[in-house]
Scaffold this active site. Structure first.
Site, PDB file in Angstrom:
ATOM      1  N   THR A 132      -4.995   5.680   2.542  1.00  0.00           N
ATOM      2  CA  THR A 132      -5.541   6.892   3.049  1.00  0.00           C
ATOM      3  C   THR A 132      -6.560   7.445   2.101  1.00  0.00           C
ATOM      4  O   THR A 132      -6.706   8.902   1.783  1.00  0.00           O
ATOM      5  CB  THR A 132      -4.307   7.906   3.494  1.00  0.00           C
ATOM      6  OG1 THR A 132      -3.462   7.190   3.869  1.00  0.00           O
ATOM      7  CG2 THR A 132      -4.681   8.953   4.403  1.00  0.00           C
ATOM      8  N   LYS A 171      -9.710  -2.819   8.694  1.00  0.00           N
ATOM      9  CA  LYS A 171      -8.303  -2.411   9.127  1.00  0.00           C
ATOM     10  C   LYS A 171      -8.623  -1.904  10.731  1.00  0.00           C
ATOM     11  O   LYS A 171      -9.301  -1.053  10.677  1.00  0.00           O
ATOM     12  CB  LYS A 171      -7.652  -1.321   8.483  1.00  0.00           C
ATOM     13  CG  LYS A 171      -6.773  -0.384   9.040  1.00  0.00           C
ATOM     14  CD  LYS A 171      -6.286   0.754   8.126  1.00  0.00           C
ATOM     15  CE  LYS A 171      -5.193   1.839   8.648  1.00  0.00           C
ATOM     16  NZ  LYS A 171      -5.228   2.771   7.551  1.00  0.00           N
ATOM     17  N   GLU A 192       0.915  -1.067  -0.060  1.00  0.00           N
ATOM     18  CA  GLU A 192       0.119  -0.012  -0.106  1.00  0.00           C
ATOM     19  C   GLU A 192       0.765   1.185   0.028  1.00  0.00           C
ATOM     20  O   GLU A 192       1.683   1.500   0.840  1.00  0.00           O
ATOM     21  CB  GLU A 192      -0.897   0.059   1.181  1.00  0.00           C
ATOM     22  CG  GLU A 192      -1.528   1.263   1.394  1.00  0.00           C
ATOM     23  CD  GLU A 192      -2.002   1.338   2.927  1.00  0.00           C
ATOM     24  OE1 GLU A 192      -2.153   2.460   3.616  1.00  0.00           O
ATOM     25  OE2 GLU A 192      -2.128   0.507   3.794  1.00  0.00           O
TER      26      GLU A 192
END
Length: 200
Positions: free
Chosen positions: A67, A126, A38
């Site tokens: 994000t 997450k 990521e």
């Protein structure tokens, strides 16, 4: 090609890249055997890096964007060639990403956020920041949500990764403990982390 959910279950590790050396870091991680990487949008030119590296990703690799907070983030990530997305929270952007065909690892901390993220169609959750409640918090959430794939992120090093996986996490997300102070030693740190998650 396997699904994102299957890749998480198989690989057990999501490497989180931030900073100025993202291109070199991603290449090193893939070369070291990491298969889910990521790149956070907080990194300089993150979408440009993804666009540059999308064609270099191993056949069994996954290059994603982290994000995501707006629909524009999702649209830009898709255009750049990202294959999955990670959000810091369980907001409407999760649903937008899923509808756009980009699987999401959605950020949650509470039971309400778990339900919200699942309602938006998140493929995995997450648990962030995992360091806030530690493995006990993961165990507490898994009691009412035993089927939910949780991925603890935040303060997860080699030792913590093993503990979280033994407690039922589907995978772990690792940033600073893996990236260290830069590229020096990254390949060795990646291999140690891969050995740790494989031996859970």
């Amino acid at each position: 090609m396997v699904s994102f959910s299957t890749a998480l279950e198989t690989e057990r590790l999501v490497a989180i890249v931030r900073g100025d050396d993202a291109r070199a870091a991603v290449r090193t991680l893939f070369e070291s055997g990491v298969r889910l990487v990521e790149i956070s949008l907080t990194s300089p030119d993150a979408l440009g890096v993804i666009a540059d590296l999308a064609g270099e990703t191993p056949e069994d690799g996954w290059l994603g964007v982290g994000t995501i907070r707006t629909p524009e983030d999702v649209d830009g990530a898709l255009a750049a060639g990202a294959r999955f997305a990670v959000s810091p929270a369980a907001t409407a952007v999760v649903g937008h990403s899923v509808r756009s065909g980009l699987p999401v690892l959605a950020g949650v901390l509470t039971p309400t956020e778990v339900e919200t993220a699942l309602g938006h169609g998140a493929q995995a959750l997450k648990l962030f920041p995992a360091s806030l409640g530690g493995v006990d918090h993961l165990k507490a959430l898994r009691a009412p949500f035993p089927e939910v794939p949780f991925v603890p992120v935040g303060g997860v090093g080699v030792d913590e990764a093993v503990v979280y996986l033994k407690a039922g996490a589907v995978a772990v997300g690792v940033g600073s403990p893996l990236m260290g102070s830069g590229l020096s030693g990254l390949a060795d740190r990646a291999r140690r982390m891969l050995e740790a998650v494989a031996a859970r």
